[in-house]
Scaffold this motif. Structure first.
Motif, PDB file in Angstrom:
ATOM      1  N   ALA A   1     -29.891  46.648   9.183  1.00  0.00           N
ATOM      2  CA  ALA A   1     -31.233  46.109   8.987  1.00  0.00           C
ATOM      3  C   ALA A   1     -31.185  44.711   8.393  1.00  0.00           C
ATOM      4  O   ALA A   1     -31.922  43.814   8.816  1.00  0.00           O
ATOM      5  N   ASP A   2     -30.329  44.512   7.396  1.00  0.00           N
ATOM      6  CA  ASP A   2     -30.221  43.190   6.775  1.00  0.00           C
ATOM      7  C   ASP A   2     -29.724  42.147   7.772  1.00  0.00           C
ATOM      8  O   ASP A   2     -30.251  41.038   7.855  1.00  0.00           O
ATOM      9  N   THR A   3     -28.691  42.498   8.538  1.00  0.00           N
ATOM     10  CA  THR A   3     -28.129  41.555   9.506  1.00  0.00           C
ATOM     11  C   THR A   3     -29.110  41.279  10.631  1.00  0.00           C
ATOM     12  O   THR A   3     -29.249  40.143  11.091  1.00  0.00           O
ATOM     13  N   ALA A   4     -29.817  42.311  11.077  1.00  0.00           N
ATOM     14  CA  ALA A   4     -30.778  42.145  12.173  1.00  0.00           C
ATOM     15  C   ALA A   4     -31.870  41.156  11.800  1.00  0.00           C
ATOM     16  O   ALA A   4     -32.303  40.339  12.622  1.00  0.00           O
ATOM     17  N   ALA A   5     -32.348  41.228  10.564  1.00  0.00           N
ATOM     18  CA  ALA A   5     -33.393  40.303  10.124  1.00  0.00           C
ATOM     19  C   ALA A   5     -32.894  38.864  10.147  1.00  0.00           C
ATOM     20  O   ALA A   5     -33.616  37.941  10.545  1.00  0.00           O
ATOM     21  N   ALA A   6     -31.644  38.645   9.716  1.00  0.00           N
ATOM     22  CA  ALA A   6     -31.067  37.293   9.729  1.00  0.00           C
ATOM     23  C   ALA A   6     -30.853  36.806  11.155  1.00  0.00           C
ATOM     24  O   ALA A   6     -31.081  35.624  11.467  1.00  0.00           O
ATOM     25  N   ILE A   7     -30.439  37.699  12.043  1.00  0.00           N
ATOM     26  CA  ILE A   7     -30.230  37.329  13.442  1.00  0.00           C
ATOM     27  C   ILE A   7     -31.546  36.907  14.084  1.00  0.00           C
ATOM     28  O   ILE A   7     -31.601  35.900  14.791  1.00  0.00           O
ATOM     29  N   GLU A   8     -32.598  37.695  13.856  1.00  0.00           N
ATOM     30  CA  GLU A   8     -33.890  37.347  14.448  1.00  0.00           C
ATOM     31  C   GLU A   8     -34.322  35.952  14.023  1.00  0.00           C
ATOM     32  O   GLU A   8     -34.764  35.143  14.851  1.00  0.00           O
ATOM     33  N   LEU A   9     -34.204  35.655  12.748  1.00  0.00           N
ATOM     34  CA  LEU A   9     -34.598  34.345  12.236  1.00  0.00           C
ATOM     35  C   LEU A   9     -33.795  33.234  12.902  1.00  0.00           C
ATOM     36  O   LEU A   9     -34.359  32.221  13.343  1.00  0.00           O
ATOM     37  N   ALA A  10     -32.479  33.423  13.022  1.00  0.00           N
ATOM     38  CA  ALA A  10     -31.624  32.390  13.607  1.00  0.00           C
ATOM     39  C   ALA A  10     -31.908  32.196  15.100  1.00  0.00           C
ATOM     40  O   ALA A  10     -31.980  31.058  15.592  1.00  0.00           O
ATOM     41  N   VAL A  11     -32.069  33.283  15.839  1.00  0.00           N
ATOM     42  CA  VAL A  11     -32.311  33.182  17.281  1.00  0.00           C
ATOM     43  C   VAL A  11     -33.627  32.466  17.557  1.00  0.00           C
ATOM     44  O   VAL A  11     -33.693  31.525  18.358  1.00  0.00           O
ATOM     45  N   LYS A  12     -34.692  32.903  16.888  1.00  0.00           N
ATOM     46  CA  LYS A  12     -36.009  32.322  17.160  1.00  0.00           C
ATOM     47  C   LYS A  12     -36.103  30.876  16.685  1.00  0.00           C
ATOM     48  O   LYS A  12     -36.687  30.020  17.367  1.00  0.00           O
TER      49      LYS A  12
ATOM     50  N   VAL B   1     -25.943  38.473  23.104  1.00  0.00           N
ATOM     51  CA  VAL B   1     -26.165  37.571  24.241  1.00  0.00           C
ATOM     52  C   VAL B   1     -26.605  36.173  23.842  1.00  0.00           C
ATOM     53  O   VAL B   1     -26.446  35.229  24.620  1.00  0.00           O
ATOM     54  N   ALA B   2     -27.172  35.998  22.645  1.00  0.00           N
ATOM     55  CA  ALA B   2     -27.818  34.725  22.311  1.00  0.00           C
ATOM     56  C   ALA B   2     -26.849  33.639  21.858  1.00  0.00           C
ATOM     57  O   ALA B   2     -27.280  32.584  21.388  1.00  0.00           O
ATOM     58  N   ASP B   3     -25.549  33.881  21.995  1.00  0.00           N
ATOM     59  CA  ASP B   3     -24.571  32.826  21.736  1.00  0.00           C
ATOM     60  C   ASP B   3     -23.659  32.590  22.934  1.00  0.00           C
ATOM     61  O   ASP B   3     -22.649  31.898  22.842  1.00  0.00           O
ATOM     62  N   LYS B   4     -24.048  33.149  24.088  1.00  0.00           N
ATOM     63  CA  LYS B   4     -23.240  33.017  25.295  1.00  0.00           C
ATOM     64  C   LYS B   4     -23.498  31.660  25.967  1.00  0.00           C
ATOM     65  O   LYS B   4     -24.578  31.070  25.823  1.00  0.00           O
ATOM     66  N   PRO B   5     -22.520  31.149  26.727  1.00  0.00           N
ATOM     67  CA  PRO B   5     -22.726  29.888  27.473  1.00  0.00           C
ATOM     68  C   PRO B   5     -23.959  29.937  28.375  1.00  0.00           C
ATOM     69  O   PRO B   5     -24.652  28.927  28.532  1.00  0.00           O
TER      70      PRO B   5
ATOM     71  N   ASN C   1     -35.842  44.326  13.941  1.00  0.00           N
ATOM     72  CA  ASN C   1     -35.095  45.580  13.872  1.00  0.00           C
ATOM     73  C   ASN C   1     -33.792  45.547  14.660  1.00  0.00           C
ATOM     74  O   ASN C   1     -33.047  46.524  14.667  1.00  0.00           O
ATOM     75  N   GLY C   2     -33.542  44.454  15.341  1.00  0.00           N
ATOM     76  CA  GLY C   2     -32.319  44.345  16.130  1.00  0.00           C
ATOM     77  C   GLY C   2     -32.613  43.827  17.524  1.00  0.00           C
ATOM     78  O   GLY C   2     -33.742  43.522  17.883  1.00  0.00           O
ATOM     79  N   GLY C   3     -31.561  43.736  18.322  1.00  0.00           N
ATOM     80  CA  GLY C   3     -31.751  43.310  19.701  1.00  0.00           C
ATOM     81  C   GLY C   3     -30.789  42.226  20.118  1.00  0.00           C
ATOM     82  O   GLY C   3     -29.806  41.926  19.443  1.00  0.00           O
ATOM     83  N   TRP C   4     -31.082  41.631  21.275  1.00  0.00           N
ATOM     84  CA  TRP C   4     -30.228  40.638  21.920  1.00  0.00           C
ATOM     85  C   TRP C   4     -28.818  41.195  22.119  1.00  0.00           C
ATOM     86  O   TRP C   4     -27.829  40.464  22.055  1.00  0.00           O
TER      87      TRP C   4
END
Length: 586
Positions: A528-539, A305-309, A291-294
């Motif tokens: 919602a669409d972007t959040a789902a893609a972000i979750e997949l990429a981060v994890k 935050v998940a692309d920061k140095p 649903n979102g986050g990071w």
């Protein structure tokens, strides 16, 4: 045996889209409910109902003891105000296990006698066979002209309540609350952020919400535990820094103290991910899901935050643990069944877990295995960062929304307000007074070490005697921690409180946390669409970089990872959040 206390209702994306009316298959509402503009800030301050005297709190109930500085519900006298010739149709969730039949429930009868308000309960299933929220029947009601007078604790999202309120489906309540709801007015004074967090985009308040301020829940998603007996066996101490954690994990691996000699030095799972604990030693990471986050705030600017140095430095640390042989690949993929099997046999040295019941079956016995697992405090990283990822806003609870069909919303506002008085809070939660709960005696010690306010015998209460946690409650932090716990019948609440104390001093500044926000239909769909893609990429990349499938020290691999977020629409995603934050009700 996990208590219902630790199973908050969640809307997955599919249910959110179905319930919120997003996309081509969205909810069809009558023509009178056509979309309206969200411009304007709405009323600056509730004015109350004209020519109606403001209702005040009743006299306090004698015999109830409160500790110094107590903030929360208080017991007071109430006089019936309902019209015995009139009834209200209120939709509620089916809860056969705890509530039973709402119409014959003991607390339902108690509340009717106290308020004089007759309720016709319409019991609806809102949970699918897979455990997710299913709003199909609720949507059908909303799309028809056969609305109830109100919905009680139906899992609408904030976006839905804001949308339906502005469309005229739900009644704006702020003036009714100002006139008819003294308990709610006191709660808002004691929790000053609450009012703004529950207003719609037009500034109106379309739901009557309660509070359930759970101290340990504020940090549970980022908590970790270590087996103290295993530490003692290898001559180690509870780690406080990332380097100390690495040393402890190697000691556990090299001197395996488990009965089966099959230790998992550092455990995690699909439902208990590593990042919210480990990464907060490198930067503030609130975590995330489908649903979102990071996302965090940096001087009022929304950042990912998940692309920061600093995130990359955290990945480098996880890679060292993997290379040490102390962080197995299964920590990123372990399903719940395998997690419990490993936990029940004591295989974990350090475990990332919401609570003990996340990774083992529980029994409250003196020699139970879970007692051996003590909290690991937030770790200090090499740069001195040490955050606990504290949730400053997650305390809103059960709600009542009143529909445009209701001819006397002032009665239902008073009915909801009556549920926030202390005796009603206890009855809704604990059932029958003196059978399953009562007032503490002077000298009884509460969970937090202060004078106790109340005691409870059994939770959940016997079937058919309470509303479990479906009421419009006011369970403040002081109220929850004001429970006297019988040493002969202990509960997990005291242990959870004590397991959270080491995190409280390290909570991130409140201004770094993104508060709950509201989104219009089009923004919510895109988000919602972007959040789902972000979750997949981060994890996916958390696992790949940590286990060496991708080299975290390879600039090309890192740059490709960062570029993925640009490709999936990160700039537009952040802009949606920034606009929602800048335009939030204040």
């Amino acid at each position: 045996m996990q208590s219902k206390e630790f199973k908050p209702l969640q809307l997955d994306r599919r249910a959110f889209v179905r319930a919120a009316g997003i996309g081509a298959a969205g909810l069809a509402v009558p023509g009178a409910l056509a979309a309206c503009s969200t411009e304007g800030s709405g009323p600056e301050k509730p004015e109350g109902i004209e020519n109606v005297e403001q209702k005040q709190l009743g006299a306090e109930t004698p015999g109830v003891i409160y500790p110094d500085g107590y903030v929360g519900p208080r017991a007071s006298q109430k006089e019936p105000f309902g019209d015995p010739s009139k009834s209200f149709k209120v939709v509620v969730q089916v809860d056969a296990e705890d509530v039973g039949d709402w119409s014959t429930n003991k607390f339902s009868a108690w509340l009717e006698k106290r308020t004089g308000v007759k309720i016709e309960f319409v019991q609806v299933m809102v949970t699918g066979t897979d455990g997710s929220v299913d709003m199909t029947k609720i949507n059908a009601m909303l799309a028809s002209n056969e609305l109830p007078d109100a919905f009680l604790n139906i899992p609408f999202t904030s976006d839905q309540v804001s949308l339906y309120g502005q469309q005229g489906l739900f009644v704006a309540l702020q003036d009714y609350i100002e006139t008819y709801a003294p308990e709610a007015r006191r709660m808002r004074q004691e929790y000053p952020d609450f009012d703004a967090l529950n207003r719609a985009q037009d500034g109106n308040t379309y739901w009557f919400r309660g509070i359930n301020d759970c101290f340990h829940c504020r940090v549970s998603p980022g908590r970790a535990f270590v087996n103290q007996k295993y530490l003692d066996a290898v001559g180690a101490k509870i780690p406080t820094t990332t380097e100390e954690l690495r040393t402890v994990l190697k000691a556990l691996k090299d001197n395996d103290p488990t009965p089966g000699k099959n230790i998992i030095p550092f455990g995690a799972s699909l439902t208990n991910p590593l990042d919210r604990f480990v990464m907060n030693a490198f930067l503030y990471n609130p975590g995330g899901d489908r649903n979102g986050g990071w996302l965090r705030l940096n001087d009022g600017k929304v950042e990912f935050v998940a692309d920061k140095p600093e995130w990359r430095e955290g990945l480098r640390f996880l890679r060292t643990l993997y290379d040490d042989g102390t962080l197995p690949k299964t920590s990123f993929t372990m399903p719940q069944e395998a997690l419990l099997k490993a936990g029940n046999t004591g295989r974990f040295g350090v475990m990332r877990g919401y609570w003990w019941g996340s990774f083992m079956d529980l029994e409250y016995k003196e020699d139970a295995l879970w007692h051996d697992y003590v909290p690991v405090p937030p770790l200090k990283g090499p740069g001195g960062v040490q955050y606990a990822a504290w949730d400053h806003y997650g305390y809103a609870s059960g709600n009542l929304v009143i529909t445009s069909k209701c001819s006397n919303p002032e009665i239902l506002v008073q009915w909801a307000d009556a549920q926030m008085e202390l005796e009603a809070v206890m009855g809704a939660y604990g059932g029958i007074k003196d059978d399953n709960w009562g007032w503490a005696k002077e000298g009884d010690t509460a969970i937090n070490g202060k004078q106790a306010v109340w005691y409870s015998v059994e939770f959940p209460a016997p079937t058919g005697t309470s509303w479990d946690q479906h009421s419009v409650m006011y369970r403040s932090n002081d109220f929850r921690l004001g429970q006297w716990v019988d040493p002969k019948q202990p509960t997990f609440e005291k242990d959870l409180y004590e397991a959270s104390l080491v995190y409280e001093p390290h909570q991130q500044p409140k201004e770094m946390q993104l508060p709950p926000l509201l989104f219009d239909e089009s923004s919510a769909a895109q988000k919602a669409d972007t959040a789902a893609a972000i979750e997949l990429a981060v994890k996916e990349h958390l696992a790949k970089f940590s286990t060496g499938e991708l080299d975290v020290n390879d600039d090309a691999a890192w740059d490709a990872y960062v570029a993925k977020f640009e490709t999936m629409g990160m700039p537009a995603y952040l802009e949606i959040y920034q606009q929602a934050y800048d335009n939030r009700p204040k």
